[in-house]
Design a protein around this motif. Structure first.
Motif, PDB file in Angstrom:
ATOM      1  N   SER A   1       0.693  -1.044  -0.022  1.00 36.07           N
ATOM      2  CA  SER A   1       0.136  -0.018   0.224  1.00 36.07           C
ATOM      3  C   SER A   1       0.994   1.275   0.153  1.00 36.07           C
ATOM      4  O   SER A   1       0.530   2.230   0.335  1.00 36.07           O
ATOM      5  CB  SER A   1      -0.970  -0.084   1.234  1.00 36.07           C
ATOM      6  N   ARG A   2       1.978   1.339  -0.669  1.00 32.49           N
ATOM      7  CA  ARG A   2       3.016   2.295  -0.700  1.00 32.49           C
ATOM      8  C   ARG A   2       2.363   3.515  -1.349  1.00 32.49           C
ATOM      9  O   ARG A   2       1.652   3.340  -2.473  1.00 32.49           O
ATOM     10  CB  ARG A   2       4.055   1.898  -1.319  1.00 32.49           C
ATOM     11  N   GLN A   3       2.441   4.540  -0.751  1.00 30.67           N
ATOM     12  CA  GLN A   3       1.652   5.863  -1.332  1.00 30.67           C
ATOM     13  C   GLN A   3       2.592   6.935  -1.683  1.00 30.67           C
ATOM     14  O   GLN A   3       2.068   8.062  -2.194  1.00 30.67           O
ATOM     15  CB  GLN A   3       0.787   6.463  -0.369  1.00 30.67           C
ATOM     16  N   ASP A   4       3.816   6.822  -1.534  1.00 33.00           N
ATOM     17  CA  ASP A   4       4.871   8.121  -1.837  1.00 33.00           C
ATOM     18  C   ASP A   4       5.131   8.112  -3.437  1.00 33.00           C
ATOM     19  O   ASP A   4       4.575   7.282  -4.115  1.00 33.00           O
ATOM     20  CB  ASP A   4       6.250   7.679  -1.194  1.00 33.00           C
ATOM     21  N   ALA A   5       5.414   9.206  -3.738  1.00 32.74           N
ATOM     22  CA  ALA A   5       5.665   9.750  -5.270  1.00 32.74           C
ATOM     23  C   ALA A   5       6.753   8.716  -5.863  1.00 32.74           C
ATOM     24  O   ALA A   5       7.622   8.204  -5.369  1.00 32.74           O
ATOM     25  CB  ALA A   5       6.050  11.269  -5.330  1.00 32.74           C
ATOM     26  N   TRP A   6       6.493   8.802  -7.063  1.00 31.85           N
ATOM     27  CA  TRP A   6       7.481   7.965  -8.042  1.00 31.85           C
ATOM     28  C   TRP A   6       8.522   8.781  -8.191  1.00 31.85           C
ATOM     29  O   TRP A   6       8.613  10.253  -8.612  1.00 31.85           O
ATOM     30  CB  TRP A   6       6.959   7.619  -9.350  1.00 31.85           C
TER      31      TRP A   6
ATOM     32  N   PHE B   1       5.605  -5.531 -14.631  1.00 32.90           N
ATOM     33  CA  PHE B   1       4.688  -4.737 -13.667  1.00 32.90           C
ATOM     34  C   PHE B   1       4.940  -5.528 -12.273  1.00 32.90           C
ATOM     35  O   PHE B   1       4.960  -5.183 -11.088  1.00 32.90           O
ATOM     36  CB  PHE B   1       3.199  -4.671 -13.808  1.00 32.90           C
ATOM     37  N   ASP B   2       4.833  -6.941 -12.326  1.00 34.50           N
ATOM     38  CA  ASP B   2       4.803  -7.677 -11.114  1.00 34.50           C
ATOM     39  C   ASP B   2       6.468  -7.558 -10.630  1.00 34.50           C
ATOM     40  O   ASP B   2       6.440  -7.524  -9.501  1.00 34.50           O
ATOM     41  CB  ASP B   2       4.530  -9.294 -11.205  1.00 34.50           C
ATOM     42  N   GLU B   3       7.186  -7.765 -11.569  1.00 33.31           N
ATOM     43  CA  GLU B   3       8.693  -7.493 -10.955  1.00 33.31           C
ATOM     44  C   GLU B   3       8.978  -6.453 -10.329  1.00 33.31           C
ATOM     45  O   GLU B   3       9.577  -6.251  -9.427  1.00 33.31           O
ATOM     46  CB  GLU B   3       9.616  -7.956 -12.344  1.00 33.31           C
ATOM     47  N   VAL B   4       8.667  -5.305 -11.261  1.00 37.21           N
ATOM     48  CA  VAL B   4       9.047  -3.943 -10.729  1.00 37.21           C
ATOM     49  C   VAL B   4       8.173  -3.770  -9.351  1.00 37.21           C
ATOM     50  O   VAL B   4       8.732  -3.191  -8.316  1.00 37.21           O
ATOM     51  CB  VAL B   4       8.460  -2.690 -11.522  1.00 37.21           C
ATOM     52  N   GLY B   5       7.079  -4.165  -8.992  1.00 37.79           N
ATOM     53  CA  GLY B   5       6.114  -4.021  -7.790  1.00 37.79           C
ATOM     54  C   GLY B   5       6.772  -4.684  -6.748  1.00 37.79           C
ATOM     55  O   GLY B   5       6.734  -4.155  -5.612  1.00 37.79           O
ATOM     56  N   ASP B   6       7.534  -5.874  -7.058  1.00 39.30           N
ATOM     57  CA  ASP B   6       8.354  -6.484  -5.804  1.00 39.30           C
ATOM     58  C   ASP B   6       9.456  -5.715  -5.336  1.00 39.30           C
ATOM     59  O   ASP B   6       9.908  -5.905  -4.091  1.00 39.30           O
ATOM     60  CB  ASP B   6       8.488  -7.806  -6.276  1.00 39.30           C
ATOM     61  N   LYS B   7      10.132  -5.247  -6.397  1.00 41.43           N
ATOM     62  CA  LYS B   7      11.321  -4.334  -6.113  1.00 41.43           C
ATOM     63  C   LYS B   7      10.958  -3.012  -5.343  1.00 41.43           C
ATOM     64  O   LYS B   7      11.965  -2.731  -4.361  1.00 41.43           O
ATOM     65  CB  LYS B   7      11.914  -4.243  -7.285  1.00 41.43           C
ATOM     66  N   LEU B   8       9.924  -2.490  -5.765  1.00 43.28           N
ATOM     67  CA  LEU B   8       9.488  -1.100  -5.437  1.00 43.28           C
ATOM     68  C   LEU B   8       8.345  -1.070  -4.025  1.00 43.28           C
ATOM     69  O   LEU B   8       8.108  -0.047  -3.570  1.00 43.28           O
ATOM     70  CB  LEU B   8       9.110  -0.150  -6.435  1.00 43.28           C
ATOM     71  N   ASN B   9       8.197  -2.610  -3.817  1.00 40.61           N
ATOM     72  CA  ASN B   9       7.190  -2.552  -2.870  1.00 40.61           C
ATOM     73  C   ASN B   9       5.714  -1.747  -3.293  1.00 40.61           C
ATOM     74  O   ASN B   9       5.146  -1.121  -2.502  1.00 40.61           O
ATOM     75  CB  ASN B   9       7.506  -1.910  -1.337  1.00 40.61           C
ATOM     76  N   ARG B  10       5.389  -1.931  -4.533  1.00 38.29           N
ATOM     77  CA  ARG B  10       4.144  -1.407  -4.985  1.00 38.29           C
ATOM     78  C   ARG B  10       3.523  -2.188  -5.691  1.00 38.29           C
ATOM     79  O   ARG B  10       3.995  -3.569  -6.005  1.00 38.29           O
ATOM     80  CB  ARG B  10       4.433  -0.360  -6.135  1.00 38.29           C
TER      81      ARG B  10
END
Length: 208
Positions: free
Chosen positions: A3-8, A34-43
């Motif tokens: 549930s990360r909410q900070d800016a990109w 998108f799944d791979e990036v989400g895991d790396k950025l906690n998004r």
């Protein structure tokens, strides 16, 4: 649940672009990227997909075209390893020196080779088209999920607004009731007069 909410940041956008382009080159799907990036950025995967389609993709149109071309070349190279393409005869045939049967056989071979190349090209085109269709389906599913999440959020906001509206109406009723009670008490006091008796006690005297 992510549930990360900070800016990109610029670094996040660069990671997203590089990952998506790599998946395109390797023949994978954007959803996997998108799944791979989400895991790396906690998004969430949906957040990464929305960021790519809304902001990042427009900045990398040339890179996307280049990655698709590299993917096409990679697929063609794999086919060359597994199945050789038709090659025409190296020697020049003099049809005046061979009989009609030989000439007919060579012509048929040429036609068969041409049809094989045409079929291979059509198959490659069909695979490209199928890949694009699959990517569009995944993007549509992603957008549908985002739409559903936004609709749920709007529903929650509407419920919260209705609750606040009911509380406000109840508060107004309480304030009106209190004001009426104060006005009634003032009228009651005005309607009565008090005087002190000989012993120093107050007694009510009815107004005439």
């Amino acid at each position: 649940m992510k549930s990360r909410q900070d800016a990109w940041s610029e670094r996040d956008d660069k990671l997203l672009a590089e990952t998506v382009l790599r998946h395109i080159r390797e023949g994978s799907t954007q959803l996997n990227a998108f799944d791979e990036v989400g895991d790396k950025l906690n998004r969430t995967s949906a957040a990464c997909g929305f960021r790519w389609n809304a902001i990042v993709r427009a900045k990398h149109t040339t890179d996307i075209a280049r990655s698709k071309k590299e993917r096409k070349q990679r697929m063609r190279a794999l086919k060359l390893k597994t199945k050789p393409l038709y090659t025409p005869p190296e020697t020049v045939i003099d049809y005046h020196e061979i009989d009609r049967k030989t000439e007919l056989n060579v012509s048929i071979d040429d036609v068969i080779g041409f049809l094989q190349e045409l079929k291979n090209g059509q198959t490659e085109h069909d695979e490209e088209l199928q890949h694009e269709i699959e990517t569009m389906k995944q993007q549509n599913a992603l957008l549908s999920k985002q739409t559903e999440e936004l609709e749920n959020e709007i529903h929650k906001k509407e419920e919260s607004f209705e609750t606040i509206e009911r509380d406000y109406e109840a508060l107004v009723k309480i304030m009106n009731r209190a004001r009426k009670m104060v006005m009634f008490e003032d009228d009651d006091l005005k309607a009565n007069t008090f005087q002190m008796d000989r012993n120093g006690n107050l007694e009510r005297v009815a107004n005439k």
